[in-house]
Design a protein around this motif. Structure first.
Motif: not given
Length: 415
Positions: A350, A364, A374, A377
């Motif tokens: 990220r 992550l 994940p 995300d």
């Protein structure tokens, strides 16, 4: 690393070498969202096409500044859509976007004027030449290159093309791709209850959704069990649908039910490589079928599928779409990272911007290839080379967007 396991760089070189740029085709702008321009767009007109008013007010002229306090006769009115008008020495009431009458060269906003009598206006502010006038060609000049070849067309590009009166553009043909998922444990229907040992098919919907964003047309999607005859029949249906690339998931490792290599032999395919020194997705297979159809055999774990698509299929699509190798972007690691040596890692990550505006990338938690949450995300991939096993916080790493046409940061150096 075994001798038959290629480095990522060797493998992607083979992938690119097996691909060829596709021909261009004409596409109406109403249907070209997401298409890649094959040729630049050169404007044949000025934009705006004529001098026009930037606001409601009064158009007038003068050799220099027309001073506050000047009083002028109102000679006429010009609204948006009105044609050519010829002015004298007075003022013309004018609306935003209206063509400036010939002979006038400036506009005073209505709030900086005072009307008196039936057809007189007094200026409450000085008015300089060119003030509040949008001149012809000030946005785009005739003959200007407005969009370069290789541009992935988005809504803002379509706005520009429409404003220029462009009806059709030359775009790269979209590669035709089939998706075949393998595994008797897979259930496609989300309404179907799972029996013991079954799981829901996540790879098929993922590939079918992401491939169009990468510039391809998905022409066939199918799920088959762990059966070489069923897989071969599905392959024939994919080819009948016109696929020039087939992306499969599962059955490419070394287990008892990993039958894809056997099926490819029966189909007369040439395996160009099988196994790459990467994680996840090491058993990835790449083959050429008769008729120059390419096959990417991706391992079945969902993140291995995501990595195979992003870092092998998408480089192939770039060649077919006439795009250069993807540019490199780098960002600083927010936290230290350690990995096993000898494998190139592709990490769910990220990108963040801190309070000082500095860009950083977070690797992550949950990097295992079965863990989908994940990935949901993540907004980027971080890549750590095979020869690196430890990186401190602040180290620069390569970062890639979710798709090769979707990264918002400026280009770095060529990959």
């Amino acid at each position: 690393m075994s001798q038959d396991t290629l480095t990522y760089e060797e493998a992607v070189r083979i992938v690119r070498g097996a691909c060829a740029k596709l021909a261009a085709e004409e596409c109406p702008i109403g249907a070209c969202m997401g298409r890649v321009l094959a040729e630049p767009v050169i404007s044949t007109v000025d934009l705006p096409p004529f001098d026009n008013s930037a606001m409601d007010g009064f158009a007038l002229s003068g050799r220099a500044i027309v001073p506050a306090g000047a009083e002028l006769d109102i000679e006429g009115e010009q609204a948006a859509g009105d044609g050519v008008s010829r002015a004298g020495i007075g003022a013309w009431e004018i609306m935003t976007g209206a063509r400036i009458p010939d002979g006038l060269d400036r506009v005073v906003p209505v709030e900086q004027t005072e009307r008196f009598g039936p057809s007189r206006v007094r200026l409450l502010a000085d008015v300089a030449p060119g003030q509040n006038v949008r001149t012809a060609g000030s946005d785009v000049a005739h003959g200007e290159n407005v969009l370069h070849a290789g541009t992935a067309l988005q809504a803002q590009h379509l706005m520009l093309l429409a404003a220029l009166g462009v009806a059709n553009v030359s775009v790269a043909q979209r590669p035709r791709i089939a998706v075949i998922c393998t595994g008797r444990e897979l259930v496609d229907d989300p309404a179907q209850a799972l029996a013991p040992g079954q799981i829901r098919n996540s790879n098929g919907p993922f590939l079918a959704a992401r491939l169009p964003l990468a510039g391809a047309d998905v022409v066939h999607v199918e799920t088959v069990g762990d059966d070489v005859d069923a897989f071969e029949a599905a392959m024939r249906r994919a080819l009948e649908a016109g696929a020039k690339i087939v992306v499969t998931s599962g059955a490419v490792s070394m287990g008892r039910y990993d039958f894809v290599p056997q099926a490819l032999d029966r189909l007369g395919a040439q395996t160009l490589f099988h196994k790459v020194a990467i994680r996840p997705g090491k058993p990835l297979l790449f083959a050429r079928l008769p008729g120059d159809v390419l096959l990417f055999g991706l391992p079945g774990n969902p993140i291995a599928v995501a990595v195979g698509l992003r870092f092998f299929v998408e480089p192939a699509l770039r060649v077919m779409l006439g795009l250069p190798a993807e540019a490199v972007r780098r960002a600083a690691l927010i936290k230290p990272y350690n990995k096993k040596p000898r494998l190139r890692f592709h990490l769910k990550s990220r990108l963040h911007v801190d309070a000082q505006g500095r860009l950083g990338v977070e690797v992550l938690e949950g990097q295992e290839s079965y863990r989908i949450r994940p990935l949901a995300d993540a907004n980027a991939w971080a890549v750590v080379p095979a020869d690196v096993d430890a990186l401190p916080a602040g180290a620069m790493v390569r970062v890639y967007g979710a798709g090769h046409l979707e990264f918002p940061l400026p280009d770095g150096s060529a990959a």
